[in-house]
Motif scaffolding. Structure first.
Motif, mmCIF file in Angstrom:
data_model
loop_
_atom_site.group_PDB
_atom_site.id
_atom_site.type_symbol
_atom_site.label_atom_id
_atom_site.label_comp_id
_atom_site.label_asym_id
_atom_site.label_seq_id
_atom_site.Cartn_x
_atom_site.Cartn_y
_atom_site.Cartn_z
ATOM 1 N N ILE A 71 8.767 2.495 -2.019
ATOM 2 C CA ILE A 71 8.359 2.321 -3.275
ATOM 3 C C ILE A 71 9.050 3.471 -4.232
ATOM 4 O O ILE A 71 8.885 4.699 -3.761
ATOM 5 N N LYS A 72 10.009 3.270 -5.316
ATOM 6 C CA LYS A 72 10.222 4.275 -6.181
ATOM 7 C C LYS A 72 10.718 3.720 -7.435
ATOM 8 O O LYS A 72 10.436 2.636 -7.656
ATOM 9 N N ARG A 73 11.178 4.663 -8.292
ATOM 10 C CA ARG A 73 11.114 4.434 -9.809
ATOM 11 C C ARG A 73 12.913 4.348 -9.915
ATOM 12 O O ARG A 73 13.597 5.200 -9.269
ATOM 13 N N SER A 102 10.376 13.347 -1.295
ATOM 14 C CA SER A 102 10.721 12.033 -1.189
ATOM 15 C C SER A 102 12.034 11.803 -0.745
ATOM 16 O O SER A 102 13.080 12.518 -0.814
ATOM 17 N N ASP A 103 12.155 10.778 0.128
ATOM 18 C CA ASP A 103 13.442 10.311 0.565
ATOM 19 C C ASP A 103 13.769 9.273 -0.237
ATOM 20 O O ASP A 103 13.364 8.281 -0.295
ATOM 21 N N VAL A 145 0.804 -1.139 -0.135
ATOM 22 C CA VAL A 145 0.018 0.170 0.059
ATOM 23 C C VAL A 145 0.898 1.271 -0.147
ATOM 24 O O VAL A 145 1.818 1.365 0.773
ATOM 25 N N VAL A 146 0.743 1.955 -0.865
ATOM 26 C CA VAL A 146 1.448 3.501 -1.048
ATOM 27 C C VAL A 146 1.009 4.304 0.178
ATOM 28 O O VAL A 146 -0.199 4.510 0.570
ATOM 29 N N SER A 147 2.238 4.747 0.828
ATOM 30 C CA SER A 147 2.116 5.376 2.005
ATOM 31 C C SER A 147 2.793 7.010 1.791
ATOM 32 O O SER A 147 3.977 6.820 1.655
ATOM 33 N N GLY A 148 2.045 7.997 1.691
ATOM 34 C CA GLY A 148 2.667 9.423 1.245
ATOM 35 C C GLY A 148 2.410 9.841 -0.416
ATOM 36 O O GLY A 148 1.686 9.092 -0.985
ATOM 37 N N GLY A 192 11.612 9.165 -6.343
ATOM 38 C CA GLY A 192 10.133 9.348 -6.366
ATOM 39 C C GLY A 192 9.690 10.037 -7.617
ATOM 40 O O GLY A 192 10.571 10.654 -8.270
ATOM 41 N N ASP A 193 8.382 9.881 -7.987
ATOM 42 C CA ASP A 193 8.053 10.494 -9.343
ATOM 43 C C ASP A 193 7.444 12.126 -8.749
ATOM 44 O O ASP A 193 7.431 12.756 -9.683
ATOM 45 N N ASN A 194 7.368 12.260 -7.490
ATOM 46 C CA ASN A 194 6.744 13.658 -7.376
ATOM 47 C C ASN A 194 7.768 14.672 -7.822
ATOM 48 O O ASN A 194 8.923 14.740 -7.205
#
Length: 96
Positions: free
Chosen positions: A52-54, A76-77, A7-10, A68-70
Motif C-alpha cells: 500500500i503506497k501513495r 518504507s520499501d 489490512v495495513v501491516s507496518g 509511503g507517507d511516513n
C-alpha cells in the motif's frame, strides 16, 4: 466494480494509515490514476507481496512512482528502492 479490503501491516503509511487498520479499495480495472491516490499493488520484485503506497509521480510512459507517507525515509520499501511500477501491478485504488 468490486471492492477489496486489505489490512495495513507496518508503519510506512503512518500517520494517515495505522498498522492493523483495514483499508477499503476499489478493484483497479484501468480507471484513471492521479497523484495523491493510495494504491494497493503487487511488489514489482516479488508478486507474492502486496503493498500500500501513495502515488507521488506519474511519468510520461504512465508508470507510477509510489512512496509511503511516513516522513522517516527508512520506514518504507517503495519506489526509492525499486523504481517506477507499471499499472499492471495495481490491484486496487483508494482515493481517500
Amino acid at each position: 466494480m468490486n471492492n477489496i479490503q486489505v489490512v495495513v501491516s507496518g508503519h510506512s503509511m503512518w500517520p494517515n494509515l495505522d498498522d492493523g487498520q483495514v483499508l477499503y479499495c476499489e478493484e483497479f480495472t484501468g480507471q484513471e490514476l492521479s497523484i495523491g491516490d493510495i494504491i494497493v499493488f503487487s511488489h514489482p520484485l516479488n508478486s507474492k507481496i502486496v503493498m500500500i503506497k501513495r502515488i507521488q509521480k506519474i511519468n510520461s510512459d504512465g508508470e507510477l512512482w509510489v512512496v509511503g507517507d511516513n516522513p522517516d525515509p527508512t520506514s518504507s520499501d517503495d519506489s526509492h528502492n525499486f523504481g517506477f511500477i507499471t499499472k499492471n501491478n495495481v490491484l486496487g485504488i483508494n482515493r481517500g
